[in-house]
Design an enzyme around this catalytic site. Structure first.
Site, PDB file in Angstrom:
ATOM      1  CG  HIS A   1      37.083  48.821  79.313  1.00  0.00           C
ATOM      2  ND1 HIS A   1      37.297  49.445  80.535  1.00  0.00           N
ATOM      3  CD2 HIS A   1      38.044  49.303  78.494  1.00  0.00           C
ATOM      4  CE1 HIS A   1      38.345  50.252  80.439  1.00  0.00           C
ATOM      5  NE2 HIS A   1      38.823  50.180  79.211  1.00  0.00           N
TER       6      HIS A   1
ATOM      7  NE  ARG B   1      35.212  51.557  85.767  1.00  0.00           N
ATOM      8  CZ  ARG B   1      35.826  52.032  84.676  1.00  0.00           C
ATOM      9  NH1 ARG B   1      37.076  52.454  84.736  1.00  0.00           N
ATOM     10  NH2 ARG B   1      35.191  52.104  83.529  1.00  0.00           N
TER      11      ARG B   1
ATOM     12  CE1 TYR C   1      44.814  57.053  82.683  1.00  0.00           C
ATOM     13  CE2 TYR C   1      42.647  57.396  81.721  1.00  0.00           C
ATOM     14  CZ  TYR C   1      43.550  56.583  82.369  1.00  0.00           C
ATOM     15  OH  TYR C   1      43.203  55.305  82.722  1.00  0.00           O
TER      16      TYR C   1
ATOM     17  CD  GLU D   1      38.297  56.203  78.807  1.00  0.00           C
ATOM     18  OE1 GLU D   1      38.824  56.000  77.700  1.00  0.00           O
ATOM     19  OE2 GLU D   1      38.971  56.504  79.809  1.00  0.00           O
TER      20      GLU D   1
ATOM     21  CD  GLU E   1      39.998  53.732  82.843  1.00  0.00           C
ATOM     22  OE1 GLU E   1      40.861  54.277  82.127  1.00  0.00           O
ATOM     23  OE2 GLU E   1      39.150  52.934  82.409  1.00  0.00           O
TER      24      GLU E   1
ATOM     25  CG  ASN F   1      37.604  56.559  83.063  1.00  0.00           C
ATOM     26  OD1 ASN F   1      37.104  56.343  84.157  1.00  0.00           O
ATOM     27  ND2 ASN F   1      37.617  55.649  82.094  1.00  0.00           N
TER      28      ASN F   1
END
Ligand code: FCB
Length: 469
Positions: free
Chosen positions: A129, A85, A298, A174, A371, A296
């Site tokens: 991005h 990606r 985290y 995002e 991600e 994504n």
């Protein structure tokens, strides 16, 4: 069998065809900012503004991927990645953000994707991005509705040129970060602190997503969100309200718009202003059908409504305001978990939570984790990087993916962030997220232990007996 192999065989077996990828983004890796006709992006401007990037770093050279992409694809092939990606730099394609197309920019991504496909790696292309052409920022940036229409033109251009080269297109990476770090907290480019404009920007990023999906016509396309697991610190009314607010702005504002075609009423009520920039028909456009949702993930936030706490879950590298428009009073508590070098709490259970939540609360849609990864303070010792903490992080989160699949989530792949150490936005080169170590002076690449481990997981999944479990 070694212990590691046994563990992998018993623990991290995925359904046949599961995508094992890694992710990067254009501005963080390419460099070559003034080559082959590329225009200026807001990140070029931002990195030149004193005080915005830790240690005054910029990404003029970054990790020189623009010149080294063949070597980098060879590393991906060694890892056995089934997908990669990456993002396209808008100012390489349209130097001023609209109008004239720069063929040399498109040619670079054609060379890259040809190289990927030669090695059997599926190209997953992200259109945006965060590197907005500066001229579009000069016209008002994302708070200006016209930018959404410029984005749709750009999407159509890239799609037309690349549709035979790309496996999956996705639109905006995002949108929460692009809107609220860019226009409310000012931690990211363009560095504006205009809370009401950040909301406008968020809506226009959503609109840009929907218009781009429409503009790309028949193709495989996805939308990308960054989701957090959110816990109230206590069950007090104030903490429950804080959790509702942060979940609303971080997660539901984007998921509801994209997947349900509406904004959550409670979130609109939290926001300043009267949202008159949301026009009739916008939500229908934003709700354009998608083939896949890119998630994504985290960390988890533990939040409180009690006054006086920390204003964000982790320290910002530079002076920044609050990104939590309308909920600036919310504070971020210590959830008591181990943290990465970013100060982000490690909680793989949160990944299961966000994936099952999407599967439960929204219309059915295939997903990938697009991600996931961790920064740690890596060092080279005797020619190796023993990044056991990163390996443990990825292992735990792959385990979470497996648990989600077993719980019935249509999860089709996992992309580690990041393939290589790179320019980590406001942190400059101060944070290393790569599976592959990069010496930022010599540009030498070196697979960390986590990369070798990931390659073994992929190899075993590719060679094991087909399974549906
Ligand atoms: C995500 C971004 C990516 C990288 C990681 C650490 O929010 O999409 O570019 O910065 O965080």
């Amino acid at each position: 069998m070694t212990t590691q192999e046994e563990q992998t065989r018993s623990g991290l077996r995925f359904p046949t065809g599961f995508t094992f990828g890694a992710a990067t983004s254009a501005y963080q890796i390419e460099g070559a900012v003034a080559e082959d006709g590329r225009g200026t992006s807001i990140w070029d401007t931002f990195t030149r503004t004193p005080g915005k990037i830790l240690n005054g770093h910029n990404a003029d050279t970054a990790i020189d991927h623009y010149h080294r992409f063949r070597d980098d694809v060879a590393i991906m092939a060694d890892l056995g990645l089934t997908a990669y990606r990456f993002s396209v730099s808008w100012p390489r394609i349209q130097p001023t953000g609209s109008g004239k197309v720069n063929q040399k920019g498109l040619d670079f991504y054609k060379r890259l994707t040809d190289e990927l496909r030669t090695h059997g790696i599926d190209p997953w292309l992200t259109l945006y991005h965060w590197d907005l052409p500066q001229e579009l920022e000069d016209k008002g940036g994302w708070p200006n509705r016209d930018i959404a229409y410029c984005f749709a033109d750009y999407a159509a251009t890239v799609h037309e040129a690349m549709k035979d080269h790309v496996h999956t297109f996705s639109t905006v990476n995002e949108p929460w970060c692009a809107a609220f770090l860019g226009y409310a907290s000012g931690e990211h480019a363009p560095g504006r602190r205009e809370p009401e404009n950040a909301i406008r920007g968020a809506h226009h990023l959503n609109l840009a997503h929907g218009l781009a999906v429409q503009a790309m016509g028949a193709r495989r396309v996805g939308g990308c969100v960054n989701l957090y697991a959110i816990t109230p610190e206590t069950d007090s009314a104030a903490d429950l309200d804080a959790a509702r607010r942060i979940d609303g702005l971080q997660n539901r504002f984007f998921l509801d718009a994209m997947l349900l075609g509406r904004y959550p009423e409670d979130v609109l009520a939290d926001l300043p202003g009267d949202a008159d920039f949301i026009q009739d028909g916008d939500l229908k456009i934003i709700n354009a059908p998608l083939d896949v949702l890119l998630v994504n993930y985290y960390s988890r936030f533990t939040v409180s409504g009690a006054p006086g706490g920390r204003q964000s879950a982790a320290a910002a590298p530079t002076d920044a305001g609050s990104p939590w428009v309308g909920s600036e009073h919310v504070s971020f508590a210590n959830g008591g978990r181990p943290v990465t070098a970013m100060g982000w709490e490690i909680d793989e259970g949160g990944l299961v939570e966000v994936l099952t939540r999407v599967a439960r609360d929204y219309p059915p849609i295939p997903m990938v984790v697009s991600e996931n990864g961790a920064a740690f303070d890596d060092v080279i010792e005797d020619g190796r990087v023993h990044d056991g903490q990163r390996q443990a992080y990825v292992e735990a989160h792959l385990g979470a993916c497996k648990a989600a699949i077993e719980a019935g989530v249509p999860l089709e792949g996992y992309f580690a962030w990041s393939l290589m150490d790179n320019f980590e936005w406001a942190w400059g080169y101060g944070k290393r997220f790569g599976l592959v170590h990069v010496d930022f002076d010599t540009q030498e690449r070196l697979m960390k232990d986590s990369a070798l481990w990931y390659a073994e997981i992929i190899r075993q999944n590719r060679t094991h007996e087909p399974t549906d479990s």
